[in-house]
Design a protein around this motif. Structure first.
Motif, mmCIF file in Angstrom:
data_model
loop_
_atom_site.group_PDB
_atom_site.id
_atom_site.type_symbol
_atom_site.label_atom_id
_atom_site.label_comp_id
_atom_site.label_asym_id
_atom_site.label_seq_id
_atom_site.Cartn_x
_atom_site.Cartn_y
_atom_site.Cartn_z
ATOM 1 N N ILE A 135 0.841 -1.206 0.000
ATOM 2 C CA ILE A 135 0.000 0.000 0.000
ATOM 3 C C ILE A 135 0.872 1.250 0.000
ATOM 4 N N THR A 136 1.893 1.223 0.842
ATOM 5 C CA THR A 136 2.774 2.381 0.954
ATOM 6 C C THR A 136 3.440 2.711 -0.372
ATOM 7 N N TYR A 137 3.952 1.700 -1.029
ATOM 8 C CA TYR A 137 4.700 1.981 -2.245
ATOM 9 C C TYR A 137 3.813 2.248 -3.451
ATOM 10 N N VAL A 138 2.560 1.792 -3.404
ATOM 11 C CA VAL A 138 1.597 2.222 -4.425
ATOM 12 C C VAL A 138 1.350 3.725 -4.264
ATOM 13 N N GLY A 139 1.150 4.144 -3.009
ATOM 14 C CA GLY A 139 0.959 5.569 -2.739
ATOM 15 C C GLY A 139 2.171 6.385 -3.130
ATOM 16 N N LEU A 140 3.346 5.873 -2.809
ATOM 17 C CA LEU A 140 4.567 6.580 -3.161
ATOM 18 C C LEU A 140 4.731 6.679 -4.671
ATOM 19 N N ALA A 141 4.362 5.606 -5.383
ATOM 20 C CA ALA A 141 4.453 5.621 -6.846
ATOM 21 C C ALA A 141 3.547 6.696 -7.439
ATOM 22 N N LEU A 142 2.347 6.850 -6.878
ATOM 23 C CA LEU A 142 1.429 7.886 -7.356
ATOM 24 C C LEU A 142 2.047 9.279 -7.198
ATOM 25 N N VAL A 143 2.630 9.527 -6.039
ATOM 26 C CA VAL A 143 3.229 10.837 -5.793
ATOM 27 C C VAL A 143 4.438 11.061 -6.699
ATOM 28 N N VAL A 145 5.059 9.715 -9.701
ATOM 29 C CA VAL A 145 4.619 9.954 -11.081
ATOM 30 C C VAL A 145 4.031 11.347 -11.218
ATOM 31 N N ASP A 146 3.236 11.755 -10.234
ATOM 32 C CA ASP A 146 2.624 13.087 -10.271
ATOM 33 C C ASP A 146 3.686 14.174 -10.228
ATOM 34 N N ASP A 147 4.666 14.005 -9.354
ATOM 35 C CA ASP A 147 5.726 14.996 -9.239
ATOM 36 C C ASP A 147 6.587 15.026 -10.498
ATOM 37 N N ARG A 148 6.838 13.854 -11.064
ATOM 38 C CA ARG A 148 7.661 13.788 -12.280
ATOM 39 C C ARG A 148 6.963 14.489 -13.432
ATOM 40 N N THR A 149 5.641 14.367 -13.501
ATOM 41 C CA THR A 149 4.882 15.049 -14.550
ATOM 42 C C THR A 149 4.997 16.563 -14.405
ATOM 43 N N LYS A 150 4.919 17.056 -13.157
ATOM 44 C CA LYS A 150 5.016 18.496 -12.909
ATOM 45 C C LYS A 150 6.438 19.011 -13.142
ATOM 46 N N ALA A 151 7.430 18.140 -12.955
ATOM 47 C CA ALA A 151 8.827 18.558 -13.059
ATOM 48 C C ALA A 151 9.501 17.940 -14.269
ATOM 49 N N ALA A 152 8.752 17.846 -15.380
ATOM 50 C CA ALA A 152 9.269 17.160 -16.569
ATOM 51 C C ALA A 152 10.564 17.769 -17.084
ATOM 52 N N ALA A 153 10.725 19.087 -16.898
ATOM 53 C CA ALA A 153 11.908 19.751 -17.437
ATOM 54 C C ALA A 153 13.067 19.809 -16.437
ATOM 55 N N ALA A 154 12.837 19.347 -15.230
ATOM 56 C CA ALA A 154 13.864 19.458 -14.195
ATOM 57 C C ALA A 154 14.999 18.474 -14.450
ATOM 58 N N SER A 155 16.215 18.961 -14.321
ATOM 59 C CA SER A 155 17.372 18.086 -14.503
ATOM 60 C C SER A 155 17.739 17.449 -13.167
ATOM 61 N N GLY A 156 18.200 16.219 -13.219
ATOM 62 C CA GLY A 156 18.628 15.534 -12.011
ATOM 63 C C GLY A 156 17.505 15.052 -11.119
ATOM 64 N N TRP A 157 16.279 14.994 -11.654
ATOM 65 C CA TRP A 157 15.138 14.605 -10.829
ATOM 66 C C TRP A 157 15.298 13.182 -10.301
ATOM 67 N N GLY A 158 15.632 12.254 -11.179
ATOM 68 C CA GLY A 158 15.803 10.863 -10.766
ATOM 69 C C GLY A 158 16.919 10.696 -9.752
ATOM 70 N N GLU A 159 18.006 11.425 -9.947
ATOM 71 C CA GLU A 159 19.106 11.382 -9.000
ATOM 72 C C GLU A 159 18.663 11.914 -7.640
ATOM 73 N N GLY A 160 17.823 12.958 -7.648
ATOM 74 C CA GLY A 160 17.312 13.507 -6.401
ATOM 75 C C GLY A 160 16.485 12.497 -5.626
ATOM 76 N N THR A 277 -2.073 18.469 -5.433
ATOM 77 C CA THR A 277 -2.989 17.852 -6.392
ATOM 78 C C THR A 277 -3.752 16.709 -5.743
ATOM 79 N N GLY A 278 -4.844 16.306 -6.394
ATOM 80 C CA GLY A 278 -5.626 15.184 -5.891
ATOM 81 C C GLY A 278 -4.823 13.899 -5.860
ATOM 82 N N VAL A 279 -4.015 13.667 -6.894
ATOM 83 C CA VAL A 279 -3.174 12.465 -6.950
ATOM 84 C C VAL A 279 -2.176 12.472 -5.801
ATOM 85 N N GLN A 280 -1.610 13.640 -5.545
ATOM 86 C CA GLN A 280 -0.645 13.763 -4.462
ATOM 87 C C GLN A 280 -1.288 13.478 -3.106
ATOM 88 N N LEU A 281 -2.489 14.007 -2.892
ATOM 89 C CA LEU A 281 -3.190 13.753 -1.641
ATOM 90 C C LEU A 281 -3.498 12.272 -1.463
#
Length: 300
Positions: A135-143, A145-160, A277-281
């Motif tokens: 359950i925890t990691y399903v929730g974490l995956a949602l957040v 993916v949502d954050d990655r969509t908002k930060a599509a242009a950010a460099s080093g996101w995966g490393e962060g 966002t709703g997904v984040q919540l």
């Protein structure tokens, strides 16, 4: 005091510690508006925190037997892991991802605590724990993916993301390793000495990596953020958390840390303008629920 009273006090102390720790991410983001490296900002944090830890260490050592070599080595190792390495990884991760995602990633440390407790103390991981982990990691995956969509242009996101997860693992090791030694040395003595060991590591790293950056020539606002990080996000919550561990154990203290992500979410919205966002919540609710269920009956 009765055991019930001690437990109630432990819960309150752990909750206050979690909320104060949660201010760190917002302060770091605000400070990064200035040309600071993670090492420099961490050094400023410890510059303000170290004198208070030194004072407490001197008071706590009064009329107390000297540390054994084994205890001294343990304190140094745990300080370097839990406050030097974990903080450096976290600061570096925060320079690449949002505050909301950072705090939720960092909050995976209770799950790591459970796994390490199973290994170190032979506590079996129950079936309900495995479900809760899912359950925890399903929730974490949602957040994520949502954050990655908002930060599509950010460099080093995966490393962060990876850096903050490593920070969570380092802090989990600190929590598990500190429980028994806190019982021997006392929370104040242990915490102050561990933080002084971490400070040594921080300043050494800073000296080697930032030879041209002066801590004495910064704008007033930078010192303000360093002071707030050092006192309100480091000194106070570290002692509160250690006192919580001493009264209710590492696992219960980790559960109460759920207050941290919620406080960070609200502060990021109010102070940094990060949208909720709703997904984040939904993801946040799943993560908090999963961790709570996984740790609902931990042993000390």
């Amino acid at each position: 005091m009765s055991g019930v009273s001690q437990r109630n006090i432990g819960v309150i102390l752990a909750a206050l510690g979690a909320v104060l720790f949660s201010t760190k991410a917002v302060l770091v983001k605000l400070a990064f508006a200035y040309p600071l490296t993670p090492e420099a900002l961490l050094s400023l944090r410890m510059l303000f925190a170290a004198p208070l830890f030194f004072f407490v260490a001197m008071r706590a050592n009064h009329d107390i037997p000297r540390l054994s070599l084994a205890d001294a080595l343990s304190v140094v190792a745990l300080g370097l892991i839990g406050y030097y390495a974990a903080s450096l990884l976290d600061f570096a991760g925060l320079s690449r991802i949002s505050v909301d995602l950072e705090r939720l990633l960092l909050y995976t440390y209770p799950l790591i605590v459970i796994v390490l407790s199973a290994v170190a103390f032979s506590r079996p991981i129950m079936r309900k724990d495995i479900v809760a982990f899912g359950i925890t990691y399903v929730g974490l995956a949602l957040v994520v993916v949502d954050d990655r969509t908002k930060a599509a242009a950010a460099s080093g996101w995966g490393e962060g993301v990876l850096l903050v997860l490593l920070s969570a693992a380092a802090y989990a090791v600190y929590l598990i390793g500190s429980q028994k030694i806190i019982a021997r040395l006392g929370a104040k003595r242990f915490t102050s000495l561990a933080m002084l060991a971490a400070t040594g590591g921080v300043f050494l790293h800073y000296g080697l990596s930032n030879p041209r950056f002066s801590l004495l020539e910064q704008p007033a606002a930078v010192y303000g953020y360093g002071f707030a990080l050092g006192i309100f996000s480091t000194v106070l919550p570290s002692f509160l958390t250690s006192e919580g561990i001493a009264r209710i154990g590492a696992a219960h203290t980790a559960i109460i840390g759920a207050a941290g992500p919620i406080a960070t979410l609200l502060m990021a919205w109010l102070l940094l303008g990060e949208a909720i966002t709703g997904v984040q919540l939904l993801g946040t609710i799943l993560v908090l629920y999963g961790v709570r269920q996984a740790s609902s009956s931990p042993t000390r």
